[in-house]
Design an enzyme around this catalytic site. Structure first.
Site, short mmCIF file in Angstrom:
data_model
loop_
_atom_site.label_atom_id
_atom_site.label_comp_id
_atom_site.label_asym_id
_atom_site.label_seq_id
_atom_site.Cartn_x
_atom_site.Cartn_y
_atom_site.Cartn_z
CB VAL A 119 -0.91 -0.02 1.26
CG1 VAL A 119 -0.08 0.08 2.54
CG2 VAL A 119 -1.98 1.07 1.21
CB VAL A 266 8.91 -2.39 -11.28
CG1 VAL A 266 10.21 -2.48 -12.08
CG2 VAL A 266 8.41 -0.95 -11.25
CG HIS A 552 12.08 -4.62 13.14
ND1 HIS A 552 12.33 -4.62 14.51
CD2 HIS A 552 10.93 -3.93 12.98
CE1 HIS A 552 11.37 -3.96 15.13
NE2 HIS A 552 10.50 -3.54 14.22
CG HIS A 596 10.96 -1.18 16.96
ND1 HIS A 596 9.74 -1.78 16.89
CD2 HIS A 596 11.50 -1.57 18.14
CE1 HIS A 596 9.52 -2.50 17.97
NE2 HIS A 596 10.58 -2.38 18.76
#
Length: 620
Positions: A119, A266, A552, A596
């Site tokens: 998104v 792509v 992560h 993070h």
């Protein structure tokens, strides 16, 4: 952190507040037929965290034309993306790539979901919002690895200050003693401490102040020292998520020199330098001078069998497709390990063996404790009426439980002196200001893994993670079809350090919840499998059976010095052995940070924008 917390009535949750009709800004293109032109100065592949920054900063120069291509949909009009607490419902939905890992030897051959944002805003639109800029040591190590002082903390601090700003928590309470305003900037991403204090918050923070040592209180992690316990800072402003899309992209997507194309993949990059085609023998010996491939044309498609359209960048293509998408596109384009490409029938253009290697991520485990209170948010997830009332409070007033992600407090810890995890190795963390493990304190039963929320009882979840892991994995093509997901192998818990560090994190969680303040009030007791993990060996087995990941991932196109034969990009993020191609996303991280990751992506993207502007003499 974007792994799914799965309430027992998830079906109700999704139907209760069905997605608002997806609004499309007039400047956002949904079809290849709507492309205004077939040549732009810059083509940005990926409208995620980094891509949003680049689209904004590069299009500041009105003379420059920019196209940003996003495989997923728009973020606009999707309430699920706006409500901070409901970030836990987004994995596994239409805004998630819905990747899955290969069977993980360190997790007893389990395959686990691997969430990445599909998104606009990318993973900054669907993560659990934690904002850590990394310790000073993280950046200084990057500078040392790349031989470029421009990555040192003193050099990148201005980009941190340019990317975000500290705002008041939603409830407007005083934050004195819980954050340091002088260590924050004035950028578009809004950051705040929790706006709905939870009953356990004071217990967590006061326990840190009482115990000290490894568990000391930290007023503000974003001051540069990522050890101790303190409040979580999150990308939340006014009770709503602040993402790359909302902060950088949506406000400028009507600029006449910026096109935003969504729902488009792509499929590969195309070499437009005819001279390079005759020198393929250079592949096995990169020290031999040869004309460089110029990968400045992108091939676009909206379905696997649909038409292909080519668009060319007159200056450069910027890959911001993420830690999974970037190496996949490079490999599909013939840039990668020659043997791996041959295995799927792709002709090698540039033999870069490190493409798709060096994948690192933080393994995470949910540790459950049953407590003696009714004052947790467990009943919100069990009771449709309470849930609806809580959501209504957010909708009407931007107040209440849903203005925050589920965890308000966090700790990062160095391993104890003499830890067996460090036997025979040096500390893998960046330095004294970086931890080895992390604990997140959640005021309820947070479902991460297969164990369902109990029908009765009240709980605390302590999420433990290894933030300086030494395990390294890969991203490889499963097929030459760009619409087939690649093989993702993070190699979780495959080193002695990682499993022993996770056991230490479990022990630390038990130690902290055995402290006087906890036992005088909530009296937490280990629950389910944790209760039976009474030795370090049993805790290691518990971790292997139940660990997931914090989502992560980094490092699949790592930076190195320009002179090094290792790595994928140089310190200015240019792909080695290629012209006209740069990578700007978390795949360029040379080492995983002990925190993070989203704030570091913003910083990298801001610096990349400056590097590009300088190279092409663009107006700021």
């Amino acid at each position: 952190m974007a792994q799914a917390l799965k309430p027992t009535f998830l079906t109700f949750l999704l139907s209760f507040f069905a997605l608002y009709p997806l609004g499309i800004y007039a400047a956002v293109l949904t079809s290849l037929n709507q492309l205004k032109q077939k040549q732009y100065d810059f083509v940005i592949v990926g409208g995620g965290t980094a891509g949003s920054v680049l689209a904004n900063r590069l299009s500041e120069d009105s003379k420059v034309s920019v196209l940003i291509v996003e495989a997923g949909d728009t973020n606009v009009g999707n309430q699920n993306l706006e409500v901070p607490f409901l970030g836990v419902t987004l994995p596994g939905t239409s805004v998630d790539w819905n990747f899955t890992t290969t069977p993980q030897a360190g997790l007893q051959n389990r395959s686990i979901p691997y969430t990445r944002g599909f998104v606009l805003g990318g993973s900054s639109s669907i993560n659990l919002l934690t904002y850590n800029r990394g310790s000073d040591d993280v950046w200084n190590r990057w500078a040392q690895i790349t031989g470029d002082s421009g990555w040192s903390w003193n050099s990148v601090e201005k980009y941190y200050l340019r990317s975000s700003q500290l705002v008041a928590p939603t409830d407007g309470r005083s934050t004195v003693g819980f954050e340091d305003p002088q260590d924050h900037g004035n950028g578009p991403v809004q950051v705040s401490i929790p706006g709905f204090p939870l009953p356990i918050d004071n217990i967590v923070l006061n326990t840190a102040k009482q115990l000290g040592g490894r568990f000391h209180f930290n007023e503000d992690f974003n001051s540069g020292d990522f050890t101790g316990i303190g409040y979580m800072q999150s990308t939340i402003g006014g009770g709503s998520r602040s993402s790359g899309a909302t902060a950088y992209l949506n406000p400028v997507d009507t600029r006449p020199n910026l096109d935003v194309l969504i729902n488009t993949h792509v499929t590969k990059l195309i070499d437009v330098n005819p001279a390079s085609h005759a020198r393929r023998g250079w592949l096995s010996g990169r020290n031999i001078p040869a004309p460089q491939p110029q990968l400045t044309t992108v091939e676009l498609a909206q379905t696997s069998s649909g038409p292909r359209v080519e668009v060319t960048a007159s200056k450069e293509v910027i890959l911001s497709a993420g830690v999974i998408g970037t190496p996949q596109i490079l490999q599909l384009s013939g840039v990668g390990n020659q043997a791996d490409l041959k295995a799927v029938g792709i002709k090698t253009i540039v033999n870069l063996p490190d493409v798709g290697t060096n994948l690192a991520d933080h393994p995470m485990l949910a540790n459950y404790f049953q407590i003696q209170t009714n004052d947790t948010w467990d009943d919100v997830l069990r009771n449709n009426t309470i849930f609806g009332q809580t959501l209504g409070e957010w909708q009407q007033e931007k107040q209440g439980l849903f203005v925050d992600s589920p965890g308000n407090t966090v700790g990062f810890f160095k391993l104890p002196t003499g830890s067996s995890a460090l036997q025979g190795i040096s500390d893998p963390s960046a330095g004294p200001k970086s931890g080895n493990t992390e604990l997140i304190f959640v005021d309820g039963f947070a479902r991460f893994g297969d164990l369902a929320q109990p029908a009765t009882g009240h709980f605390i979840t302590v999420l433990s993670a290894v933030v300086s892991p030494t395990s390294r994995g890969t991203v490889k093509l499963a097929s030459s079809d760009p619409f087939v997901h690649p093989l993702i192998d993070p190699a979780f818990l495959t080193t002695n350090f990682d499993i022993k560090a996770m056991v230490q994190a479990i022990n630390d969680a038990v130690t902290l919840l055995s402290a006087p303040l906890w036992q005088q009030t909530l009296k937490p007791v280990p629950f389910a499998d944790l209760a039976n993990a009474t030795t370090d060996a049993l805790k290691a087995d518990f971790a292997r059976r139940n660990s997931v990941n914090v989502n992560h991932p980094v490092g699949t196109a790592p930076m190195s010095s320009s002179s090094s034969e290792s790595g994928v990009v140089d310190s200015h993020l240019n792909v080695k052995g290629v012209s006209g191609l740069r990578v700007v996303d978390a795949s360029v991280f040379p080492v995983i940070p002990e925190c993070h990751t989203q704030a570091l992506v913003y910083i990298v993207a801001e610096r990349a924008a400056d590097l590009i502007k300088t190279q092409y003499n663009l107006d700021c």
